[in-house]
Motif scaffolding. Sequence first.
Motif, PDB file in Angstrom:
ATOM      1  N   LYS A   1      29.619  54.324  32.322  1.00 50.80           N
ATOM      2  CA  LYS A   1      29.703  53.700  33.651  1.00 50.80           C
ATOM      3  C   LYS A   1      29.069  52.309  33.683  1.00 50.80           C
ATOM      4  N   THR A   2      28.190  52.029  32.713  1.00 49.37           N
ATOM      5  CA  THR A   2      27.532  50.716  32.719  1.00 49.37           C
ATOM      6  C   THR A   2      28.489  49.580  32.359  1.00 49.37           C
ATOM      7  N   HIS A   3      29.709  49.898  31.903  1.00 47.42           N
ATOM      8  CA  HIS A   3      30.630  48.820  31.525  1.00 47.42           C
ATOM      9  C   HIS A   3      31.014  47.959  32.728  1.00 47.42           C
ATOM     10  N   THR A   4      30.929  48.512  33.927  1.00 43.63           N
ATOM     11  CA  THR A   4      31.268  47.715  35.117  1.00 43.63           C
ATOM     12  C   THR A   4      30.230  46.618  35.343  1.00 43.63           C
ATOM     13  N   GLU A   5      28.957  46.970  35.268  1.00 43.60           N
ATOM     14  CA  GLU A   5      27.893  45.985  35.455  1.00 43.60           C
ATOM     15  C   GLU A   5      27.860  44.997  34.290  1.00 43.60           C
ATOM     16  N   LYS A   6      28.085  45.509  33.070  1.00 45.04           N
ATOM     17  CA  LYS A   6      28.093  44.629  31.899  1.00 45.04           C
ATOM     18  C   LYS A   6      29.200  43.576  32.021  1.00 45.04           C
ATOM     19  N   GLY A   7      30.371  44.025  32.447  1.00 43.85           N
ATOM     20  CA  GLY A   7      31.482  43.092  32.625  1.00 43.85           C
ATOM     21  C   GLY A   7      31.183  42.043  33.684  1.00 43.85           C
ATOM     22  N   TYR A   8      30.551  42.476  34.780  1.00 43.30           N
ATOM     23  CA  TYR A   8      30.197  41.553  35.854  1.00 43.30           C
ATOM     24  C   TYR A   8      29.216  40.497  35.358  1.00 43.30           C
ATOM     25  N   ILE A   9      28.219  40.929  34.590  1.00 45.83           N
ATOM     26  CA  ILE A   9      27.212  39.996  34.078  1.00 45.83           C
ATOM     27  C   ILE A   9      27.839  38.981  33.128  1.00 45.83           C
TER      28      ILE A   9
ATOM     29  N   ILE B   1      39.627  32.097  38.026  1.00 46.90           N
ATOM     30  CA  ILE B   1      40.141  33.295  37.357  1.00 46.90           C
ATOM     31  C   ILE B   1      38.985  34.155  36.838  1.00 46.90           C
ATOM     32  N   VAL B   2      38.000  33.507  36.219  1.00 46.79           N
ATOM     33  CA  VAL B   2      36.869  34.247  35.648  1.00 46.79           C
ATOM     34  C   VAL B   2      36.026  34.876  36.762  1.00 46.79           C
ATOM     35  N   ASN B   3      35.832  34.145  37.863  1.00 43.36           N
ATOM     36  CA  ASN B   3      35.084  34.697  38.999  1.00 43.36           C
ATOM     37  C   ASN B   3      35.784  35.909  39.592  1.00 43.36           C
ATOM     38  N   ALA B   4      37.117  35.829  39.716  1.00 43.71           N
ATOM     39  CA  ALA B   4      37.877  36.976  40.212  1.00 43.71           C
ATOM     40  C   ALA B   4      37.751  38.145  39.239  1.00 43.71           C
ATOM     41  N   GLY B   5      37.746  37.831  37.935  1.00 51.09           N
ATOM     42  CA  GLY B   5      37.573  38.869  36.920  1.00 51.09           C
ATOM     43  C   GLY B   5      36.231  39.571  37.031  1.00 51.09           C
ATOM     44  N   ALA B   6      35.188  38.815  37.402  1.00 46.47           N
ATOM     45  CA  ALA B   6      33.859  39.397  37.565  1.00 46.47           C
ATOM     46  C   ALA B   6      33.862  40.441  38.680  1.00 46.47           C
ATOM     47  N   VAL B   7      34.483  40.124  39.818  1.00 50.70           N
ATOM     48  CA  VAL B   7      34.574  41.049  40.952  1.00 50.70           C
ATOM     49  C   VAL B   7      35.364  42.296  40.556  1.00 50.70           C
ATOM     50  N   ILE B   8      36.485  42.074  39.860  1.00 51.13           N
ATOM     51  CA  ILE B   8      37.333  43.194  39.437  1.00 51.13           C
ATOM     52  C   ILE B   8      36.578  44.102  38.466  1.00 51.13           C
ATOM     53  N   ALA B   9      35.887  43.490  37.481  1.00 49.65           N
ATOM     54  CA  ALA B   9      35.147  44.278  36.491  1.00 49.65           C
ATOM     55  C   ALA B   9      34.114  45.181  37.162  1.00 49.65           C
ATOM     56  N   LYS B  10      33.495  44.678  38.204  1.00 54.39           N
ATOM     57  CA  LYS B  10      32.419  45.425  38.870  1.00 54.39           C
ATOM     58  C   LYS B  10      32.941  46.502  39.813  1.00 54.39           C
ATOM     59  N   GLU B  11      34.097  46.243  40.465  1.00 49.25           N
ATOM     60  CA  GLU B  11      34.511  47.108  41.574  1.00 49.25           C
ATOM     61  C   GLU B  11      35.757  47.954  41.310  1.00 49.25           C
ATOM     62  N   HIS B  12      36.345  47.895  40.128  1.00 50.75           N
ATOM     63  CA  HIS B  12      37.604  48.617  39.932  1.00 50.75           C
ATOM     64  C   HIS B  12      37.413  50.129  39.766  1.00 50.75           C
TER      65      HIS B  12
END
Length: 514
Positions: free
Chosen positions: A401-409, A418-429
């Motif tokens: 489950k930590t992959h969401t926070e790791k991706g956001y960081i 694009i990268v900022n949108a990716g950060a939100v997606i990584a954290k909340e998908h």
Amino acid sequence: MMGDFLFSDEPEESVSEIEQGTWKVLIVDDEPEVHAVTKLALSDFEFQNKRLEFISAYSGAEAKQLIDVHTDAAIVLLDVVMETDDAGLQVAKYIREIAQNNHIRIILRTGQPGQAPERQVIVNYDINDYKSKTELTAQKLFTVIMSSLRSYRDIITIEQSREGLEKIIKASRDIFSAHSIESFIEGVMQQLVSLLGIAEQAMYATTLVAKNPEERNNKKLIVCSGTGDFEKSEGKELEQVLEEGQLMACEQALINKSIIYKDNYLFAYCTSEYNHKSMLFISGIPKNLTETQRHLIEIFSQNVQLAFENVQLQSEIEATQQELVFRLSEAVEQRSSETGNHVKRVAHICHILATGYGLSKHNAELIRLASPLHDVGKVGIPDAVLNKPAKLDAQEWEVMKTHTEKGYIILKDSPHEIVNAGAVIAKEHHEKWDGSGYPQGLKGENINIFGRIVALADVYDALRHKRCYKESWTLQNVIDEINEQKGKHFEPKLVDIFNDKINELEAVLIRFPD
């Protein structure tokens, strides 16, 4: 009996100039004789190699209908008194206020000037001339038509120039959008055409848009944008759209790197700093171009190529960025049980769902580009957990489950959208509509719409494909599962869109198989 006489055929009249269409003149009068006399008096009239085309209306009501049909009419010769005493005035009012036609020149003709005093009519109605039928001799009719056509021509030229300038402004405002190249070139071509006066069509071809290696190596000229007959030629090789004589003139312009004028058209070689070949073609130009017009064409042919190359360079930079996003995402997926095509499928599925949801074109494209980054945090998950073929135990699940926070960081605080949108997606998908998801337990619309869309797209694709820990599910089983999770895992509106778009979504799976 006298012998037969043999007469040679009369020589055909040589046409020195190609007629470039006609000027439409609408005659509105309830007296047929007025129509006949007007046509006779102007039968040999010609202005800029164009003759007059007469259109007759015998009442105000009929005139209004014809005005709506012939929006490109140049002049209306309008009688005042017809079925009513002010029928002509009502037509003039209709033209300007209802039809919103401010181009056509209105010449009011009346046999009873006392019923519509000139001063009152000029003040109250937007007309361009007022004549009594008794004073309108053939010579005066010729003069008023000539002056009105000149005014009409100038108004149309100004309008074309305005439209061209408006397109250039829009293109410069959004110069790096997906279609900016086409709209920019279309705008500047329209501007040039309007400045030349009666040019009919234009076309721009370049080697810069070659799509395959063979075309690029052979430096094939490809039509990039065009007007008139060339409007539907985009993407075709220049040899496919030009006649033999035109091709010879084009080759001459390419060899000499110059502008070639032929008959009523020209080819202008567009200079380039990067060894690219480009060609501008304009047909229907005036026979005798002024030095100013020739100089304008020369400047334009130099500058349009520079502008095009700048936009093309920016497009290539954006394409490179997008490819890097996909390659990074594919590299992450190769560490896990998922394939590189998973991120491609999710990207296209997200675009379909976003469009169906009603997101803007920009945001639908943004989620397509950013969604491949949804699992980038898995780069920090150990292989033993990431690729375990059996069910994860409680401790392993917490690690996963930590992959969401790791991706956001990894992605947060980027200056790139694009990268900022990716950060939100990584954290909340992995958040769920009912609040039972992770990492924050967000609920409902507190979850970013990008996260909600990627959640459904990711689950749909994962269930439809084989993984090391499961077999692929049938379509019906996946549909049943996603509908079972309506209002729980997934937003109800998105599930409805999923059901509606299922055929499009399945087509994506076929297009990008594992």
